[in-house]
Motif scaffolding. Structure first.
Motif, PDB file in Angstrom:
ATOM      1  N   LEU A   1       1.834  23.692  90.044  1.00 33.02           N
ATOM      2  CA  LEU A   1       3.203  24.109  90.230  1.00 33.02           C
ATOM      3  C   LEU A   1       4.047  23.841  89.055  1.00 33.02           C
ATOM      4  O   LEU A   1       4.063  22.697  88.541  1.00 33.02           O
ATOM      5  CB  LEU A   1       3.841  23.519  91.280  1.00 33.02           C
ATOM      6  CG  LEU A   1       5.129  23.965  91.882  1.00 33.02           C
ATOM      7  CD1 LEU A   1       5.345  25.497  92.007  1.00 33.02           C
ATOM      8  CD2 LEU A   1       5.648  23.215  92.996  1.00 33.02           C
ATOM      9  N   HIS A   2       4.608  24.636  88.594  1.00 30.97           N
ATOM     10  CA  HIS A   2       5.530  24.706  87.283  1.00 30.97           C
ATOM     11  C   HIS A   2       6.954  25.163  87.619  1.00 30.97           C
ATOM     12  O   HIS A   2       6.903  25.965  88.494  1.00 30.97           O
ATOM     13  CB  HIS A   2       5.033  25.252  85.908  1.00 30.97           C
ATOM     14  CG  HIS A   2       3.884  24.463  85.167  1.00 30.97           C
ATOM     15  ND1 HIS A   2       2.796  25.322  84.396  1.00 30.97           N
ATOM     16  CD2 HIS A   2       3.171  23.441  85.366  1.00 30.97           C
ATOM     17  CE1 HIS A   2       2.189  24.256  83.789  1.00 30.97           C
ATOM     18  NE2 HIS A   2       2.299  23.336  84.619  1.00 30.97           N
ATOM     19  N   GLN A   3       7.630  24.737  86.699  1.00 32.76           N
ATOM     20  CA  GLN A   3       9.228  24.916  86.724  1.00 32.76           C
ATOM     21  C   GLN A   3       9.692  25.529  85.326  1.00 32.76           C
ATOM     22  O   GLN A   3       9.340  24.749  84.544  1.00 32.76           O
ATOM     23  CB  GLN A   3      10.165  24.113  87.427  1.00 32.76           C
ATOM     24  CG  GLN A   3      11.595  24.558  87.586  1.00 32.76           C
ATOM     25  CD  GLN A   3      12.557  23.785  88.049  1.00 32.76           C
ATOM     26  OE1 GLN A   3      12.449  22.547  88.100  1.00 32.76           O
ATOM     27  NE2 GLN A   3      13.529  24.190  88.692  1.00 32.76           N
ATOM     28  N   THR A   4      10.288  26.674  85.252  1.00 29.15           N
ATOM     29  CA  THR A   4      10.616  27.233  83.768  1.00 29.15           C
ATOM     30  C   THR A   4      12.133  26.464  84.012  1.00 29.15           C
ATOM     31  O   THR A   4      12.943  26.921  84.603  1.00 29.15           O
ATOM     32  CB  THR A   4      10.789  28.590  83.876  1.00 29.15           C
ATOM     33  OG1 THR A   4       9.528  29.177  83.828  1.00 29.15           O
ATOM     34  CG2 THR A   4      11.353  29.119  82.376  1.00 29.15           C
ATOM     35  N   VAL A   5      12.339  25.524  82.591  1.00 25.13           N
ATOM     36  CA  VAL A   5      13.575  25.133  82.424  1.00 25.13           C
ATOM     37  C   VAL A   5      14.230  25.376  81.386  1.00 25.13           C
ATOM     38  O   VAL A   5      13.707  25.489  80.224  1.00 25.13           O
ATOM     39  CB  VAL A   5      13.512  23.485  82.516  1.00 25.13           C
ATOM     40  CG1 VAL A   5      14.786  22.624  82.301  1.00 25.13           C
ATOM     41  CG2 VAL A   5      12.869  22.920  83.845  1.00 25.13           C
ATOM     42  N   SER A   6      15.465  25.931  81.397  1.00 25.49           N
ATOM     43  CA  SER A   6      16.388  26.423  80.222  1.00 25.49           C
ATOM     44  C   SER A   6      17.035  25.186  79.630  1.00 25.49           C
ATOM     45  O   SER A   6      17.633  24.611  80.235  1.00 25.49           O
ATOM     46  CB  SER A   6      17.198  27.536  80.441  1.00 25.49           C
ATOM     47  OG  SER A   6      16.571  28.429  81.129  1.00 25.49           O
ATOM     48  N   SER A   7      17.020  25.094  78.247  1.00 21.77           N
ATOM     49  CA  SER A   7      17.953  24.178  77.456  1.00 21.77           C
ATOM     50  C   SER A   7      18.519  24.975  76.386  1.00 21.77           C
ATOM     51  O   SER A   7      17.901  25.167  75.450  1.00 21.77           O
ATOM     52  CB  SER A   7      17.017  22.892  77.288  1.00 21.77           C
ATOM     53  OG  SER A   7      17.793  21.973  76.363  1.00 21.77           O
ATOM     54  N   GLY A   8      19.797  25.258  76.546  1.00 17.36           N
ATOM     55  CA  GLY A   8      20.332  26.024  75.449  1.00 17.36           C
ATOM     56  C   GLY A   8      19.697  27.491  75.317  1.00 17.36           C
ATOM     57  O   GLY A   8      19.679  28.409  76.435  1.00 17.36           O
ATOM     58  N   SER A   9      19.316  27.947  74.246  1.00 11.00           N
ATOM     59  CA  SER A   9      18.524  28.880  73.819  1.00 11.00           C
ATOM     60  C   SER A   9      17.040  29.237  74.066  1.00 11.00           C
ATOM     61  O   SER A   9      16.420  29.840  73.996  1.00 11.00           O
ATOM     62  CB  SER A   9      18.773  29.403  72.446  1.00 11.00           C
ATOM     63  OG  SER A   9      18.357  28.656  71.480  1.00 11.00           O
ATOM     64  N   SER A  10      16.471  27.761  74.384  1.00  6.40           N
ATOM     65  CA  SER A  10      15.040  27.616  74.566  1.00  6.40           C
ATOM     66  C   SER A  10      14.614  27.389  76.125  1.00  6.40           C
ATOM     67  O   SER A  10      15.268  26.940  76.718  1.00  6.40           O
ATOM     68  CB  SER A  10      14.653  26.491  73.652  1.00  6.40           C
ATOM     69  OG  SER A  10      15.063  25.452  74.217  1.00  6.40           O
ATOM     70  N   GLN A  11      13.437  27.706  76.245  1.00  6.50           N
ATOM     71  CA  GLN A  11      12.944  27.597  77.695  1.00  6.50           C
ATOM     72  C   GLN A  11      11.624  26.483  77.621  1.00  6.50           C
ATOM     73  O   GLN A  11      10.968  27.094  76.522  1.00  6.50           O
ATOM     74  CB  GLN A  11      12.387  28.716  78.401  1.00  6.50           C
ATOM     75  CG  GLN A  11      13.800  29.718  78.827  1.00  6.50           C
ATOM     76  CD  GLN A  11      13.266  30.922  79.773  1.00  6.50           C
ATOM     77  OE1 GLN A  11      12.359  31.398  79.322  1.00  6.50           O
ATOM     78  NE2 GLN A  11      14.326  31.208  80.711  1.00  6.50           N
ATOM     79  N   LYS A  12      11.201  25.656  78.668  1.00  3.99           N
ATOM     80  CA  LYS A  12      10.057  25.195  78.686  1.00  3.99           C
ATOM     81  C   LYS A  12       9.553  25.277  80.046  1.00  3.99           C
ATOM     82  O   LYS A  12      10.360  25.109  80.878  1.00  3.99           O
ATOM     83  CB  LYS A  12      10.051  23.812  77.948  1.00  3.99           C
ATOM     84  CG  LYS A  12      11.017  22.891  78.473  1.00  3.99           C
ATOM     85  CD  LYS A  12      11.047  21.515  77.967  1.00  3.99           C
ATOM     86  CE  LYS A  12      11.779  20.517  78.556  1.00  3.99           C
ATOM     87  NZ  LYS A  12      11.826  19.367  78.211  1.00  3.99           N
ATOM     88  N   MET A  13       8.224  24.988  80.164  1.00  2.59           N
ATOM     89  CA  MET A  13       7.704  24.626  81.469  1.00  2.59           C
ATOM     90  C   MET A  13       7.394  23.355  81.834  1.00  2.59           C
ATOM     91  O   MET A  13       6.731  22.482  80.762  1.00  2.59           O
ATOM     92  CB  MET A  13       6.336  25.557  81.508  1.00  2.59           C
ATOM     93  CG  MET A  13       6.600  27.229  81.739  1.00  2.59           C
ATOM     94  SD  MET A  13       4.921  27.738  82.007  1.00  2.59           S
ATOM     95  CE  MET A  13       4.177  27.931  80.421  1.00  2.59           C
TER      96      MET A  13
END
Length: 155
Positions: free
Chosen positions: A80-92
């Motif tokens: 199980l992953h979550q996509t997290v936005s931080s400004g203009s970038s995203q990470k899982m």
């Protein structure tokens, strides 16, 4: 044994059996699975790229329940992953659990939570069905079929 005695014995047994079924019925209803799934699908990617699984988890129970583990007979790894936005970038980021509220639902959907599926154990392609086993904090385990869809699919 007289006919009257046998008739009474038979009636007594029937009443006792009916009473025991009546008592068992509420227990059976309480044992019904609280968690169900709807709209389960996998976004397939070509080659050895990881796939992503999506589903809506529905909790008909009176208490919140956590999704605590995912496995699959079709994939070597299911996380199980979550996509997290931080400004203009995203990470899982990997997630240890996901709470499904009492009498509620939670969507594992594109852009948010997703099931990362890696190391397919056999050839998988759009049109197939794969199975994921979902384990919950209340001990419930659910084997759910997921429809495999092409990369452009969004729902």
């Amino acid at each position: 044994m007289s006919i009257k005695t046998r008739t009474f014995a038979a009636l007594s047994s029937a009443v006792a059996l009916s009473f025991s079924f009546a008592l068992a019925s509420p227990a059976h209803a309480a044992d019904a699975k609280a968690i169900s799934v709807k709209d389960a699908w996998v976004r397939w990617l070509p080659g050895n790229l990881p796939a992503a699984g999506y589903v809506t988890l529905v909790n008909a129970g009176d208490k919140p329940v956590d999704l605590v583990d995912i496995s699959s007979k079709d994939y070597g790894d299911a996380m199980l992953h979550q996509t997290v936005s931080s400004g203009s970038s995203q990470k899982m980021v990997m997630v240890d659990k996901l709470t499904v509220p009492a009498h509620g639902q939670v969507a594992i959907a594109p852009g948010g939570y997703h099931v990362m599926l890696e190391d397919a154990k056999h050839k998988i392609a759009p049109g197939d069905t794969v199975h994921l086993t979902l384990k919950f904090s209340d001990g419930e385990t659910l084997d759910a079929p997921f429809a495999v869809k092409p990369p452009a699919q969004t729902k």
